[in-house]
Design a protein around this motif. Sequence first.
Motif, PDB file in Angstrom:
ATOM      1  N   THR A   1      82.843 170.523  34.032  1.00 10.14           N
ATOM      2  CA  THR A   1      83.184 169.387  34.420  1.00 10.14           C
ATOM      3  C   THR A   1      84.287 168.800  33.385  1.00 10.14           C
ATOM      4  O   THR A   1      84.960 167.889  33.858  1.00 10.14           O
ATOM      5  CB  THR A   1      81.988 168.406  34.266  1.00 10.14           C
ATOM      6  OG1 THR A   1      81.425 168.325  33.194  1.00 10.14           O
ATOM      7  CG2 THR A   1      81.189 168.718  35.525  1.00 10.14           C
TER       8      THR A   1
ATOM      9  N   LEU B   1      87.601 168.101  35.191  1.00 16.39           N
ATOM     10  CA  LEU B   1      87.450 166.834  36.120  1.00 16.39           C
ATOM     11  C   LEU B   1      88.047 165.532  35.500  1.00 16.39           C
ATOM     12  O   LEU B   1      89.110 164.928  35.893  1.00 16.39           O
ATOM     13  CB  LEU B   1      85.994 166.442  36.246  1.00 16.39           C
ATOM     14  CG  LEU B   1      85.531 165.194  37.269  1.00 16.39           C
ATOM     15  CD1 LEU B   1      86.001 165.632  38.828  1.00 16.39           C
ATOM     16  CD2 LEU B   1      84.171 164.989  37.203  1.00 16.39           C
TER      17      LEU B   1
ATOM     18  N   GLY C   1      86.792 170.292  39.885  1.00 14.98           N
ATOM     19  CA  GLY C   1      87.525 169.641  39.064  1.00 14.98           C
ATOM     20  C   GLY C   1      88.609 168.665  39.956  1.00 14.98           C
ATOM     21  O   GLY C   1      88.835 168.837  40.961  1.00 14.98           O
ATOM     22  N   TYR C   2      89.312 167.676  39.282  1.00 11.14           N
ATOM     23  CA  TYR C   2      89.918 166.793  39.785  1.00 11.14           C
ATOM     24  C   TYR C   2      91.397 167.641  40.459  1.00 11.14           C
ATOM     25  O   TYR C   2      91.939 167.331  41.579  1.00 11.14           O
ATOM     26  CB  TYR C   2      90.631 165.820  38.649  1.00 11.14           C
ATOM     27  CG  TYR C   2      91.345 164.540  39.547  1.00 11.14           C
ATOM     28  CD1 TYR C   2      90.865 163.691  39.980  1.00 11.14           C
ATOM     29  CD2 TYR C   2      92.751 164.647  39.516  1.00 11.14           C
ATOM     30  CE1 TYR C   2      91.394 162.611  40.532  1.00 11.14           C
ATOM     31  CE2 TYR C   2      93.396 163.668  40.167  1.00 11.14           C
ATOM     32  CZ  TYR C   2      92.849 162.646  40.814  1.00 11.14           C
ATOM     33  OH  TYR C   2      93.430 161.515  41.170  1.00 11.14           O
TER      34      TYR C   2
ATOM     35  N   PHE D   1      88.555 159.101  44.062  1.00 12.67           N
ATOM     36  CA  PHE D   1      87.824 159.760  42.649  1.00 12.67           C
ATOM     37  C   PHE D   1      87.068 158.350  41.980  1.00 12.67           C
ATOM     38  O   PHE D   1      86.104 158.240  41.543  1.00 12.67           O
ATOM     39  CB  PHE D   1      88.941 160.115  41.543  1.00 12.67           C
ATOM     40  CG  PHE D   1      88.384 160.571  40.301  1.00 12.67           C
ATOM     41  CD1 PHE D   1      87.537 161.674  40.237  1.00 12.67           C
ATOM     42  CD2 PHE D   1      88.204 159.629  39.136  1.00 12.67           C
ATOM     43  CE1 PHE D   1      87.094 162.103  38.960  1.00 12.67           C
ATOM     44  CE2 PHE D   1      87.990 160.262  38.110  1.00 12.67           C
ATOM     45  CZ  PHE D   1      87.205 161.360  37.761  1.00 12.67           C
TER      46      PHE D   1
ATOM     47  N   PHE E   1      84.848 167.253  43.660  1.00 15.76           N
ATOM     48  CA  PHE E   1      85.101 166.984  42.374  1.00 15.76           C
ATOM     49  C   PHE E   1      84.284 167.554  41.306  1.00 15.76           C
ATOM     50  O   PHE E   1      84.997 168.345  40.321  1.00 15.76           O
ATOM     51  CB  PHE E   1      85.349 165.582  41.843  1.00 15.76           C
ATOM     52  CG  PHE E   1      86.491 164.502  42.601  1.00 15.76           C
ATOM     53  CD1 PHE E   1      87.604 165.226  42.531  1.00 15.76           C
ATOM     54  CD2 PHE E   1      86.078 163.657  43.259  1.00 15.76           C
ATOM     55  CE1 PHE E   1      88.856 164.479  43.166  1.00 15.76           C
ATOM     56  CE2 PHE E   1      87.287 162.764  43.901  1.00 15.76           C
ATOM     57  CZ  PHE E   1      88.293 163.061  44.006  1.00 15.76           C
TER      58      PHE E   1
END
Lengths: 198, 198
Positions: A125, A128, A35-36, A66, A31
Amino acid sequence: MTEQRAPRKRGRPRGGSDSRERIIGAAVDEFGEQGYDGSTVRSIASRAGVDSALVHHYFGTKADLFAEAVGIPLRPDIDVPGIVAGPRGEVGERLVRYVLEAFEQPDIRRRGVMLMRTAIGSRLTTPLLAGFLARELIGKIAKTLGVADAELRAALVASQIAGLLLTRYVLKLAPMASASVDDIVARVGPTVQRYLFE
Amino acid sequence: MTEQRAPRKRGRPRGGSDSRERIIGAAVDEFGEQGYDGSTVRSIASRAGVDSALVHHYFGTKADLFAEAVGIPLRPDIDVPGIVAGPRGEVGERLVRYVLEAFEQPDIRRRGVMLMRTAIGSRLTTPLLAGFLARELIGKIAKTLGVADAELRAALVASQIAGLLLTRYVLKLAPMASASVDDIVARVGPTVQRYLFE
């Protein structure tokens, strides 16, 4: 390493406990780097050296994983769509109250502020938080609303909630930080209600 | 150092140009270390090795100096209270339009996003943005409103505007980033109007 291992908790079988920890570690790394949206259960499983099925077995969906990786004891991706799908009368007020009552808990506030600082502070980030918001919150709220401009309505709600959390808990602007939960719910609730339904 | 000095611009007398640059440098350092509230014109002057009167002469107030140090070619601390003090009918829409039209300019957007990332990302620099918002925006708007809960009303406006900038320009959530300025003005303007006057 092995000599210093802490005693295992709850008597979980050793292989399982190791796999769980390895999956969480892989999820944090994946992650963080991808990223997501760029991370998948498959890529996390591969990184952990286990089968995707085992990840699903232990943690469920990507959103579940997550939540586990971030360590926030709160599931807005489950709770918020539930609130929006509930009785229409005071969805706005209930939603604002849900968020504030969560952040009034020191443990959630500490992790939430850390997550906001990290996600906003670094270009790396940002995807994310943005990806999680888009897929697991805005997307699900929009599906619940089911109107043509549902995505924008849900994103406007996210904008007001994000600004609320930012000014009250991160910037700690005096009038926001000292206002009661009830006062903020009464003032911001109608905004959320209007963005969603009017 | 001196051999590589770039040619001076606008033929300003050398001592003056040096002092101006030294003051700006001192302001950047002082605001960065002490935050907005912790910095004074006097402390910046002292750091630059000049008299406070010279700082006032070149730059005016602390807010003027901050704007110069941050390098944002926009003065919300002057413009926004002006909008709030103007005709009441559509203050909310005019305010949202002012902010969006500013951020649609690449130079302002780039610096604004950088300022938000820096101020939110680090515990050390958060007081910089928080202090400027509190003193120069929320404080001035509240004074213009002149009602008992004016500070909270102004802070709520700040929360919605901050969330708007965050979701559209930093997180770049798809529905917010792709919506037209007119659409966002029409949806968010009434929120700001209600926070201020209703």
